[in-house]
Structure formats: C-alpha cells, structure tokens
Design a protein around this motif. Sequence first.
Motif, mmCIF file in Angstrom:
data_model
loop_
_atom_site.group_PDB
_atom_site.id
_atom_site.type_symbol
_atom_site.label_atom_id
_atom_site.label_comp_id
_atom_site.label_asym_id
_atom_site.label_seq_id
_atom_site.Cartn_x
_atom_site.Cartn_y
_atom_site.Cartn_z
ATOM 1 N N HIS A 1 5.739 6.705 -6.421
ATOM 2 C CA HIS A 1 6.017 6.170 -5.000
ATOM 3 C C HIS A 1 6.806 4.914 -4.988
ATOM 4 O O HIS A 1 7.293 4.744 -4.378
ATOM 5 N N ASP A 2 6.321 3.921 -6.029
ATOM 6 C CA ASP A 2 7.272 2.670 -6.019
ATOM 7 C C ASP A 2 8.593 2.845 -6.617
ATOM 8 O O ASP A 2 9.601 2.415 -6.135
ATOM 9 N N PRO B 1 -0.954 15.594 -3.153
ATOM 10 C CA PRO B 1 -0.438 16.014 -2.104
ATOM 11 C C PRO B 1 -1.007 15.677 -0.690
ATOM 12 O O PRO B 1 -0.475 15.818 0.232
ATOM 13 N N SER B 2 -2.218 14.832 -0.747
ATOM 14 C CA SER B 2 -2.827 14.473 0.313
ATOM 15 C C SER B 2 -2.942 12.707 0.391
ATOM 16 O O SER B 2 -3.775 12.412 1.274
ATOM 17 N N LEU B 3 -2.283 12.102 -0.521
ATOM 18 C CA LEU B 3 -2.746 10.539 -0.484
ATOM 19 C C LEU B 3 -1.655 9.997 0.560
ATOM 20 O O LEU B 3 -0.567 10.140 0.291
ATOM 21 N N PRO B 4 -2.384 9.228 1.300
ATOM 22 C CA PRO B 4 -1.543 8.722 2.415
ATOM 23 C C PRO B 4 -0.227 7.872 2.157
ATOM 24 O O PRO B 4 0.764 7.886 2.734
ATOM 25 N N PRO B 5 -0.451 6.937 1.101
ATOM 26 C CA PRO B 5 0.909 6.176 0.931
ATOM 27 C C PRO B 5 1.884 7.002 0.369
ATOM 28 O O PRO B 5 3.155 6.791 0.790
ATOM 29 N N VAL B 6 1.714 7.984 -0.301
ATOM 30 C CA VAL B 6 2.599 8.918 -0.847
ATOM 31 C C VAL B 6 3.375 9.667 0.188
ATOM 32 O O VAL B 6 4.534 10.030 0.225
ATOM 33 N N LEU B 7 2.600 10.300 0.843
ATOM 34 C CA LEU B 7 2.899 10.876 2.125
ATOM 35 C C LEU B 7 3.988 9.916 2.933
ATOM 36 O O LEU B 7 4.957 10.588 3.367
#
Length: 131
Positions: free
Chosen positions: A30-31, A57-63
């Motif tokens: 992500h970073d 696949p459902s982690l908010p910061p990643v999405l």
Amino acid sequence: MAARGQEWDAAEALLAEAIALDPIDPYALHDLAGLRIARGDAKGAAEAAEAAVARAPSLPPVLRRRAEVEMRRKDWTGARAWMERLIAADPAEPRWRYDLSSVLMQSGDLDGARAAVEEALSQDTLPALAD
C-alpha cells in the motif's frame, strides 16, 4: 532535485525490504503504491496496489489506494468501480462517499455526485456546530 530522487530511491528500497520480510502484509505494498504515485510512476503504483489488493481484497485503505491510482490516471470509470468496491467493504464510512462524489464529478455525473454527497451527509456523525 537529485537529492529528492535519492530519498525516493531509499524509501523504495526500505519498502522492498519490508515486503521481502513479510510478503503477505498488504501495508508495505500500500505504501509502495503511494510512493510510486508521488513519483509519478502510475504503472508501478498500479502494480503495487494490485499486489496489496491480492493480499487484502476487502481492506479499506488498500481499496482506497487502488482507487487513487485510477484517479491519478484519470480513469474515472476504473476509479468509480474501486470506490464502489470500497463502499461495499466499509459501508458505514461516509468519507468514501465524499471521495466517490469527486470521482463522479470528474466523470461528468453531477447527479450521481450529488446523490453520493447526500448519502454521505446522512451518514456523517459529526456533531452540529454550536451557534
């Protein structure tokens, strides 16, 4: 300008090390995607963001990061799809609808943008300002 490039390179090397140490953790990817966005590397940002999504696949910061990549590319259809996936994963968070409204405005869907803001406002739990 060269100093900044060296800082980016050092940061990317540290993130690569973090990914190697814990390859299933989505946050370093992500970073890394965020770093690559800041560097103007849309292709590299998309690759890192996709790898993060594959791990969470459902982690908010990643999405949200994946949507940001599409926003930077000005792919409003892609950004909208990622924002809708983010809202489905975290429906109680009004910020995502505010972000969706921005994407919809950019794509020319002013009615959709307005509806997203209205929905966000109906969810927003900020206390009212005192007179």
